[in-house]
Motif scaffolding. Sequence first.
Motif, mmCIF file in Angstrom:
data_model
loop_
_atom_site.group_PDB
_atom_site.id
_atom_site.type_symbol
_atom_site.label_atom_id
_atom_site.label_comp_id
_atom_site.label_asym_id
_atom_site.label_seq_id
_atom_site.Cartn_x
_atom_site.Cartn_y
_atom_site.Cartn_z
ATOM 1 N N SER A 231 -0.284 9.242 2.645
ATOM 2 C CA SER A 231 0.563 8.253 1.977
ATOM 3 C C SER A 231 2.043 8.512 2.282
ATOM 4 N N TYR B 258 6.089 0.538 -3.144
ATOM 5 C CA TYR B 258 5.047 1.439 -2.641
ATOM 6 C C TYR B 258 4.438 2.254 -3.775
ATOM 7 N N ILE C 57 2.652 7.003 5.739
ATOM 8 C CA ILE C 57 2.664 5.531 5.740
ATOM 9 C C ILE C 57 3.988 5.009 5.205
ATOM 10 N N ILE D 280 -1.166 -2.881 4.953
ATOM 11 C CA ILE D 280 -1.599 -1.515 4.661
ATOM 12 C C ILE D 280 -2.543 -1.507 3.463
ATOM 13 N N THR E 5 -6.401 -0.249 3.427
ATOM 14 C CA THR E 5 -6.786 0.976 2.713
ATOM 15 C C THR E 5 -7.520 0.662 1.406
#
Lengths: 230, 225
Positions: free
Chosen positions: A60, A124, A63, A46, A50
Amino acid sequence: MKRLRPILTPMRGAVAIFTKDLNSELRTRYALNSLIMFVVVTLSIILFSTAGEAVSPSLSAGILWIIVFFAAMSGLSRSFVSEEERGTTMTLQLWVEPSSVLIGKLLFNSLLIYVLNMMIIVAYMLTMPAFTVKSPLIFLITVVMGTFGLSTASTFIAAIISKANSKGTLYPVLSFPILLPLLMSVIDATRLSVEGATFGEAAGDFKILLSYCVVVTTVSIMLFDFVWRD
Amino acid sequence: MKSWMKIAIGLWIAAVLVIGISMPIGYIPGLGDKARIIYFHVPMSWLAVLAFFMSMWYGIKYLRNKDMKNDIKSASAAELGFAFSILATLTGSIWARFSWGSFWNWDPRETSIFVLLLIYGAYFSLRSALEVEERRATLSAVYSIVAFVTVPFFVFIMPRLMTGLHPGEGSPAPILNANGKMYMEASMRYVFYASLLGFTFLYIWLFNLRSRIGILSYNNHSEIE
């Protein structure tokens, strides 16, 4: 024909199943190790795709839950499949009530997914600059309830697929339609928390989440007998 | 079902469709003649949901009495429901192209029929992955019950949530909502109900046929063994 009572009482049975799974996991760290690698791989894909893009807050949020969903799908399918493969299903049927098996497995899976989700969220937040939580309370409730609902539904589906032939591919196929109401509301609530919404705005999502958790947990406990003793 | 009933169902639906296409329907804001889709698209979606319910119903019956006939009926209901939901999706999608500008808009109702298709797909994949008949019957019954309890989230809760979130995106209201009903004239409503009735009988006929074939081939198969 009189059915013999299992040896352990329901409560002790559930605790025993939970301890058994926890011990075997701590001994091998099979699930957690491979799941952490899964998350690292997914997150880096990812991030590569991105890189240099302006990711919007709502994207976001989506995801994040994609990572959580597929991590759960790859981690939780083992819970019943491993019993089936090692041929230990019969032993468990002798020792404990069906509901204890479900509750014990559910407790273990919930613990696994909670630990995993903590790691996913921390990783994240560190790597995705667009993902900054402005309403921590909303986000906390979303993660706590969403993770519980996710582990309940996927534990039950895992019990169904453990009896089927193509287990690995079938698992996400069967789980996705069942989990979709949950995913839609957690993604929405996460988006709200990133956008800094008030608690009242997210209340609708929380009602859906709560009722979803109650409905799915009840149905799983009611129907587990049929899956377990077939 | 007697043969005259089959003919009657055929004539009834043919009459409904001819009347539905030819009858003047008055002025409907924003829809015009495109509103005529209600005569066959809505009954198809209704059957898709009804079939899903019947599949769960026979699933519960199977779990209670372990009679293989109920499993065959459950599967037949699901097969027909799948066919009708594909038809409803296709007709709706073509309609959306001319009414809303594109084949697919992720309108709440489109989302719910999409989920219904996914559930049917998952149900058939589960059935094909189980070889032992009793096990297949039990597990697919359980799955259809679990899937059915999540459907209200899509049908009743999600549309409310989604329209609340996207008020001005230009996605028009669902086909059969309070607005649509308000503008429906009495004559149009009669044709619509007649169509609903005709399609329901068509479904019952198809369902009887399909489950009779299933039961016969099951009996035949178990006699050979």
